[in-house]
Design a protein around this motif. Structure first.
Motif: not given
Length: 262
Positions: A48-49, A52, A93, A104, A107, A159, A190
């Protein structure tokens, strides 16, 4: 402007499936039966890093900048020039609990590196599948929510790791459009994994939603369909089993990420 490779498909310009061997390998590890906590959350954080960062580069407003550095005292005429995200933008988010809680948070933290803190918010929605007596998903139910204000001119980001049926995403976007002051600048899903059914359902209900994912799962499609470009035979593609779990998928991420199998 695109900063990464994407899978070629025919689902339309709103869909972006990231083609990254590094991220694909990590996601495959996440989906394996011998992947447990705390490794699960460590992998989710990396995935997720990266995700985003991709959407911020692609979907947010950019600006040129010129600034001094630590070397400017010795070389005052040699300033740093480049492109960055405009800090004045707004972003929200949305934590779609349970599977979306940690993504989340990742993000939400990442957004602060580029945007002004007062322009970044995290909302919370407790969502659950609604099924019939045959275990077929018929919708999504929200058990409670905490939404901290309007979304006018904001990028609203969801997310949610597993894009299976799309019911939760559709219901969440519905709520923001009809109950929260706006309009939002963009709604962005996402996901780690999506199915053709998810893409069709979400885009049919909300054609303006932008969808980013790391993997497309359509494992129950015929061989002929699988050999075709994704989306060419969209109506014949199948990624959900009879209980509407993703195949090959990775199991229920909400249960796995929280070690809570109820």
């Amino acid at each position: 402007m695109t900063f990464h490779q994407e899978l070629r498909h025919k689902y339309g310009s709103q869909v972006h499936i990231i083609d990254s061997p590094f991220l694909s390998g990590l996601l495959a590890r996440l989906c394996s039966a011998d992947c447990f906590q705390p490794e699960i959350n460590r992998i989710v954080e990396v995935l997720y890093t990266h995700l985003i960062a991709v959407i911020m580069n692609n979907e947010f407003t950019l600006e040129n900048f010129i600034q001094p550095t630590r070397m400017s005292e010795a070389h005052p005429d040699k300033l740093l020039q480049g492109v960055r995200l405009s800090a004045e933008q707004k972003a929200v988010s949305v934590n779609l609990a349970r599977a979306g809680t940690y993504p989340s948070h990742i993000c939400y933290n990442a957004l602060h590196f580029s945007l002004k803190p007062q322009n970044v918010r995290q909302d919370h929605i407790f969502a659950a599948r609604v099924t019939n007596n045959k275990d077929k998903v018929t919708g999504a139910e929200f058990g409670g929510m905490k939404i901290g204000g309007d979304v006018k001119d904001a990028h609203v980001i969801f997310p949610d790791p597993m894009g299976a049926t799309g019911n939760t995403m559709i219901t969440a976007v519905d709520h923001y459009k009809t109950h929260i002051e706006g309009p939002a600048k963009k709604f962005i899903a996402l996901n780690l994994i999506v199915t053709p059914e998810y893409l069709k359902n979400v885009l049919s209900a909300h054609p303006d939603v932008v969808i980013y994912a790391l993997r497309l799962d359509r494992g129950l499609s015929s061989t002929a369909v699988l050999e075709a470009i994704p989306g060419e035979y969209w109506d014949q593609e199948r990624g959900l089993n009879d209980k509407q779990y993703i195949v090959p998928g990775g199991g229920g991420f909400g249960e796995i990420m929280n070690n809570s199998f109820v």
